[in-house]
Motif scaffolding. Sequence first.
Motif, PDB file in Angstrom:
ATOM      1  N   ARG A 184       0.094   1.119   7.181  1.00 56.15           N
ATOM      2  CA  ARG A 184       0.206   1.355   8.562  1.00 56.15           C
ATOM      3  C   ARG A 184       1.616   0.790   9.270  1.00 56.15           C
ATOM      4  NH1 ARG A 184      -4.688   0.083  11.968  1.00 56.15           N
ATOM      5  NH2 ARG A 184      -3.085  -0.095  13.667  1.00 56.15           N
ATOM      6  N   ALA A 185       1.625  -0.642   8.772  1.00 57.82           N
ATOM      7  CA  ALA A 185       2.812  -1.279   9.491  1.00 57.82           C
ATOM      8  C   ALA A 185       4.200  -0.778   8.968  1.00 57.82           C
ATOM      9  CB  ALA A 185       2.578  -2.812   8.989  1.00 57.82           C
ATOM     10  N   VAL A 186       4.396  -0.244   7.799  1.00 59.14           N
ATOM     11  CA  VAL A 186       5.867   0.296   7.227  1.00 59.14           C
ATOM     12  C   VAL A 186       5.753   1.581   7.498  1.00 59.14           C
ATOM     13  CG1 VAL A 186       6.805   0.316   5.004  1.00 59.14           C
ATOM     14  CG2 VAL A 186       5.785  -1.740   5.678  1.00 59.14           C
ATOM     15  N   PHE A 187       4.930   2.276   7.172  1.00 64.24           N
ATOM     16  CA  PHE A 187       5.080   3.757   7.216  1.00 64.24           C
ATOM     17  C   PHE A 187       4.839   4.590   8.471  1.00 64.24           C
ATOM     18  CE2 PHE A 187       4.367   2.450   2.598  1.00 64.24           C
ATOM     19  CZ  PHE A 187       5.679   2.737   2.070  1.00 64.24           C
ATOM     20  N   ASN A 188       4.335   3.825   9.512  1.00 67.78           N
ATOM     21  CA  ASN A 188       3.749   4.472  10.476  1.00 67.78           C
ATOM     22  C   ASN A 188       4.984   5.102  11.617  1.00 67.78           C
ATOM     23  OD1 ASN A 188       2.430   5.154  12.939  1.00 67.78           O
ATOM     24  ND2 ASN A 188       1.192   3.294  12.735  1.00 67.78           N
ATOM     25  N   ASP A 238       4.601   5.690  14.626  1.00 74.27           N
ATOM     26  CA  ASP A 238       4.328   5.184  15.932  1.00 74.27           C
ATOM     27  C   ASP A 238       4.725   3.601  15.948  1.00 74.27           C
ATOM     28  OD1 ASP A 238       3.227   3.975  18.267  1.00 74.27           O
ATOM     29  OD2 ASP A 238       1.290   4.979  18.011  1.00 74.27           O
ATOM     30  N   LYS A 239       5.834   3.043  16.425  1.00 75.39           N
ATOM     31  CA  LYS A 239       6.216   1.820  16.273  1.00 75.39           C
ATOM     32  C   LYS A 239       5.201   0.993  16.767  1.00 75.39           C
ATOM     33  CE  LYS A 239       9.799   3.236  14.113  1.00 75.39           C
ATOM     34  NZ  LYS A 239       9.827   3.067  12.717  1.00 75.39           N
ATOM     35  N   ARG A 240       4.669   1.428  18.143  1.00 73.66           N
ATOM     36  CA  ARG A 240       3.642   0.322  18.574  1.00 73.66           C
ATOM     37  C   ARG A 240       2.577   0.129  17.561  1.00 73.66           C
ATOM     38  NH1 ARG A 240       1.430   1.428  24.499  1.00 73.66           N
ATOM     39  NH2 ARG A 240       0.014  -0.162  24.635  1.00 73.66           N
ATOM     40  N   ASP A 241       2.086   1.264  17.158  1.00 73.36           N
ATOM     41  CA  ASP A 241       1.010   0.811  16.393  1.00 73.36           C
ATOM     42  C   ASP A 241       1.308   0.180  15.013  1.00 73.36           C
ATOM     43  OD1 ASP A 241      -1.809   1.247  15.434  1.00 73.36           O
ATOM     44  OD2 ASP A 241      -1.043   2.637  14.110  1.00 73.36           O
ATOM     45  N   ALA A 242       2.669   0.474  14.590  1.00 71.57           N
ATOM     46  CA  ALA A 242       3.077  -0.213  13.350  1.00 71.57           C
ATOM     47  C   ALA A 242       3.178  -1.933  13.542  1.00 71.57           C
ATOM     48  CB  ALA A 242       4.312   0.276  13.138  1.00 71.57           C
ATOM     49  N   ALA A 301      -1.812  -7.638  12.668  1.00 70.02           N
ATOM     50  CA  ALA A 301      -3.270  -7.833  12.261  1.00 70.02           C
ATOM     51  C   ALA A 301      -3.123  -8.273  10.720  1.00 70.02           C
ATOM     52  CB  ALA A 301      -4.222  -6.348  12.276  1.00 70.02           C
ATOM     53  N   ALA A 302      -2.420  -7.665   9.896  1.00 67.70           N
ATOM     54  CA  ALA A 302      -2.065  -8.076   8.555  1.00 67.70           C
ATOM     55  C   ALA A 302      -1.525  -9.582   8.483  1.00 67.70           C
ATOM     56  CB  ALA A 302      -1.135  -7.069   7.929  1.00 67.70           C
ATOM     57  N   GLN A 303      -0.667  -9.751   9.121  1.00 70.98           N
ATOM     58  CA  GLN A 303      -0.156 -11.269   9.176  1.00 70.98           C
ATOM     59  C   GLN A 303      -1.297 -12.098   9.565  1.00 70.98           C
ATOM     60  OE1 GLN A 303       3.111 -11.211  11.721  1.00 70.98           O
ATOM     61  NE2 GLN A 303       4.475 -10.621   9.686  1.00 70.98           N
ATOM     62  N   GLN A 304      -2.031 -11.888  10.588  1.00 70.62           N
ATOM     63  CA  GLN A 304      -3.138 -12.695  11.037  1.00 70.62           C
ATOM     64  C   GLN A 304      -4.468 -12.936   9.874  1.00 70.62           C
ATOM     65  OE1 GLN A 304      -5.449 -10.983  14.096  1.00 70.62           O
ATOM     66  NE2 GLN A 304      -6.564 -12.941  14.801  1.00 70.62           N
TER      67      GLN A 304
END
Length: 131
Positions: free
Chosen positions: A101-105, A107-111, A117-120
């Motif tokens: 989701r972070a890379v291929f999304n 929606d930049k805000r959702d990304a 979240a992944a980093q946390q």
Amino acid sequence: MGALKTLSCVLLLASTLVAPALPAFATAQPDPLRLIATCTGRMSAQMEFQWMFDGAKADATEAVRDRMIDILEAMMSPDQGRDVLNWRIEAKMAQAALLSRAVFNLDKRDARRAQRAAQQKIGACRSLLLS
């Protein structure tokens, strides 16, 4: 290496005892075995993702994952293998979904939310180890 595993296990268990008390509405403290299994799965997803996008960091993540596997093996009994594998797979899939989701999304805000979240989650797992 056995002494290192034992020491790591003792330190992990001790850290759960000195953790702040959970709110009254919480059901119970997390199972340390499940916590380490979950972190091991998350580290596996992170490592595989880094193989594709940031190979230099993949080696460091692999070292952390290997340490978690050592702790996991020291903590679990032979009859817990299926549960541990299930927890690892579930966590790996969840982390991979966040990273995707972070890379291929589109929606930049959702990304950005997925990236945070992944980093946390990875940061929380790394914090379980001494260094």
